[in-house]
Design a protein around this motif. Structure first.
Motif, PDB file in Angstrom:
ATOM      1  N   ILE A  46      39.401  47.651  45.768  1.00  0.00           N
ATOM      2  CA  ILE A  46      39.432  46.111  45.584  1.00  0.00           C
ATOM      3  C   ILE A  46      38.275  45.687  46.525  1.00  0.00           C
ATOM      4  O   ILE A  46      37.438  44.977  46.201  1.00  0.00           O
ATOM      5  N   ALA A  47      38.416  46.047  47.813  1.00  0.00           N
ATOM      6  CA  ALA A  47      37.487  45.359  48.750  1.00  0.00           C
ATOM      7  C   ALA A  47      35.954  45.867  48.395  1.00  0.00           C
ATOM      8  O   ALA A  47      34.956  45.088  48.208  1.00  0.00           O
ATOM      9  N   GLU A  48      35.721  47.039  48.087  1.00  0.00           N
ATOM     10  CA  GLU A  48      34.516  47.523  47.649  1.00  0.00           C
ATOM     11  C   GLU A  48      34.041  46.919  46.341  1.00  0.00           C
ATOM     12  O   GLU A  48      32.899  46.672  46.335  1.00  0.00           O
ATOM     13  N   ARG A  49      34.657  46.705  45.301  1.00  0.00           N
ATOM     14  CA  ARG A  49      34.354  46.053  44.144  1.00  0.00           C
ATOM     15  C   ARG A  49      34.113  44.562  44.346  1.00  0.00           C
ATOM     16  O   ARG A  49      33.385  44.007  43.760  1.00  0.00           O
ATOM     17  N   ARG A  50      34.814  43.895  45.227  1.00  0.00           N
ATOM     18  CA  ARG A  50      34.567  42.467  45.649  1.00  0.00           C
ATOM     19  C   ARG A  50      33.258  42.469  46.237  1.00  0.00           C
ATOM     20  O   ARG A  50      32.464  41.463  45.810  1.00  0.00           O
ATOM     21  N   GLU A  51      32.835  43.441  47.267  1.00  0.00           N
ATOM     22  CA  GLU A  51      31.463  43.404  47.781  1.00  0.00           C
ATOM     23  C   GLU A  51      30.377  43.368  46.545  1.00  0.00           C
ATOM     24  O   GLU A  51      29.557  42.767  46.471  1.00  0.00           O
ATOM     25  N   ALA A  57      26.336  38.794  41.927  1.00  0.00           N
ATOM     26  CA  ALA A  57      26.327  37.562  41.361  1.00  0.00           C
ATOM     27  C   ALA A  57      25.048  36.530  41.917  1.00  0.00           C
ATOM     28  O   ALA A  57      24.629  35.768  41.466  1.00  0.00           O
ATOM     29  N   GLN A  58      24.842  37.105  42.847  1.00  0.00           N
ATOM     30  CA  GLN A  58      23.465  36.532  43.697  1.00  0.00           C
ATOM     31  C   GLN A  58      23.494  35.035  43.705  1.00  0.00           C
ATOM     32  O   GLN A  58      22.647  34.297  44.035  1.00  0.00           O
ATOM     33  N   LYS A  59      24.924  34.647  44.212  1.00  0.00           N
ATOM     34  CA  LYS A  59      25.281  33.339  44.643  1.00  0.00           C
ATOM     35  C   LYS A  59      26.302  33.592  45.535  1.00  0.00           C
ATOM     36  O   LYS A  59      27.046  34.279  45.960  1.00  0.00           O
ATOM     37  N   ASN A  60      26.342  32.704  46.653  1.00  0.00           N
ATOM     38  CA  ASN A  60      27.130  32.792  47.884  1.00  0.00           C
ATOM     39  C   ASN A  60      27.832  31.334  48.018  1.00  0.00           C
ATOM     40  O   ASN A  60      27.613  30.580  48.881  1.00  0.00           O
ATOM     41  N   HIS A  62      31.359  28.751  46.960  1.00  0.00           N
ATOM     42  CA  HIS A  62      32.872  28.770  46.758  1.00  0.00           C
ATOM     43  C   HIS A  62      33.285  29.235  45.437  1.00  0.00           C
ATOM     44  O   HIS A  62      34.167  30.099  45.356  1.00  0.00           O
ATOM     45  N   GLU A  63      32.654  28.685  44.495  1.00  0.00           N
ATOM     46  CA  GLU A  63      32.958  29.043  43.012  1.00  0.00           C
ATOM     47  C   GLU A  63      33.156  30.304  42.630  1.00  0.00           C
ATOM     48  O   GLU A  63      33.995  30.888  41.954  1.00  0.00           O
ATOM     49  N   THR A  64      32.014  30.872  43.001  1.00  0.00           N
ATOM     50  CA  THR A  64      31.785  32.319  42.440  1.00  0.00           C
ATOM     51  C   THR A  64      32.737  33.166  43.403  1.00  0.00           C
ATOM     52  O   THR A  64      33.375  34.007  42.840  1.00  0.00           O
ATOM     53  N   GLU A  65      32.718  33.122  44.633  1.00  0.00           N
ATOM     54  CA  GLU A  65      33.850  33.594  45.520  1.00  0.00           C
ATOM     55  C   GLU A  65      35.188  33.599  44.945  1.00  0.00           C
ATOM     56  O   GLU A  65      36.063  34.664  44.558  1.00  0.00           O
ATOM     57  N   LYS A  66      35.643  32.403  44.283  1.00  0.00           N
ATOM     58  CA  LYS A  66      36.879  32.115  43.815  1.00  0.00           C
ATOM     59  C   LYS A  66      37.335  32.835  42.645  1.00  0.00           C
ATOM     60  O   LYS A  66      38.189  33.627  42.454  1.00  0.00           O
ATOM     61  N   ARG A  67      36.080  32.839  41.603  1.00  0.00           N
ATOM     62  CA  ARG A  67      36.308  33.615  40.575  1.00  0.00           C
ATOM     63  C   ARG A  67      36.486  34.871  40.672  1.00  0.00           C
ATOM     64  O   ARG A  67      37.204  35.674  40.003  1.00  0.00           O
ATOM     65  N   ILE A  68      35.623  35.575  41.532  1.00  0.00           N
ATOM     66  CA  ILE A  68      35.793  37.104  41.860  1.00  0.00           C
ATOM     67  C   ILE A  68      37.022  37.404  42.149  1.00  0.00           C
ATOM     68  O   ILE A  68      37.865  38.332  42.114  1.00  0.00           O
ATOM     69  N   THR A  69      37.538  36.611  43.248  1.00  0.00           N
ATOM     70  CA  THR A  69      38.935  36.624  43.935  1.00  0.00           C
ATOM     71  C   THR A  69      39.996  36.725  42.861  1.00  0.00           C
ATOM     72  O   THR A  69      40.903  37.415  42.669  1.00  0.00           O
ATOM     73  N   GLU A  70      40.095  35.886  42.167  1.00  0.00           N
ATOM     74  CA  GLU A  70      41.228  35.705  40.879  1.00  0.00           C
ATOM     75  C   GLU A  70      40.886  36.818  39.848  1.00  0.00           C
ATOM     76  O   GLU A  70      41.869  37.226  39.260  1.00  0.00           O
ATOM     77  N   PHE A  71      39.717  37.340  39.539  1.00  0.00           N
ATOM     78  CA  PHE A  71      39.266  38.519  38.778  1.00  0.00           C
ATOM     79  C   PHE A  71      40.215  39.614  39.307  1.00  0.00           C
ATOM     80  O   PHE A  71      40.933  40.536  38.996  1.00  0.00           O
ATOM     81  N   LEU A  72      40.030  39.819  40.555  1.00  0.00           N
ATOM     82  CA  LEU A  72      40.753  41.273  41.387  1.00  0.00           C
ATOM     83  C   LEU A  72      42.103  40.848  41.734  1.00  0.00           C
ATOM     84  O   LEU A  72      42.849  41.937  41.775  1.00  0.00           O
TER      85      LEU A  72
END
Length: 135
Positions: A46-51, A57-60, A62-72
């Protein structure tokens, strides 16, 4: 006679169609669906896939990070394509193998699922043929 249902990644639709045609599937239907599979419990995967996803995503923000976290973590459904194929019993192993070959990735998660179910009957509307002749 069997029904093969395959749920695959959206970016594997073209490869799946080509594989089904190449293996000689009589026909198939594809639908856009939303869903998710079993959660991966290995924290290192999960950690590897998150990174990887954050880098892609090429964006840093909050929204992008939230979507990725919810996906995982399993709270978000994501788009998939569902293929349905009717096949003669003897054609099923080749069709299943073609779907696997077209969809297997190196990610070790999320490559899809294939279900094989018995079909009691099929009828071709145009000719009224039934059973195996209708496939």
């Amino acid at each position: 006679m069997k029904e093969i249902i395959a749920v695959v990644r959206m970016n594997k639709v073209s490869a799946t169609k080509k594989a089904l045609i190449k293996v000689g599937a009589a026909g198939f239907t594809a639908l856009k669906v939303m869903g998710r599979g079993r959660l991966v419990e290995d924290k290192s995967v999960i950690a590897e896939r998150r990174e990887t996803l954050l880098a892609l995503a090429q964006k840093n923000d909050h929204e992008t990070e939230k979507r990725i976290t919810e996906f995982l973590d399993g709270t978000r459904l994501f788009p998939r394509r569902m293929f349905t194929v009717l096949a003669h019993d003897e054609d099923v192993p080749g069709i299943v193998q073609a779907i696997i070959s077209a969809n297997k990735t190196q990610y070790n998660v999320g490559d899809g699922k294939i279900f094989v179910l018995p079909v009691l009957d099929a009828v071709r509307v145009r000719t009224k043929e039934s059973g195996d002749a209708a496939i």
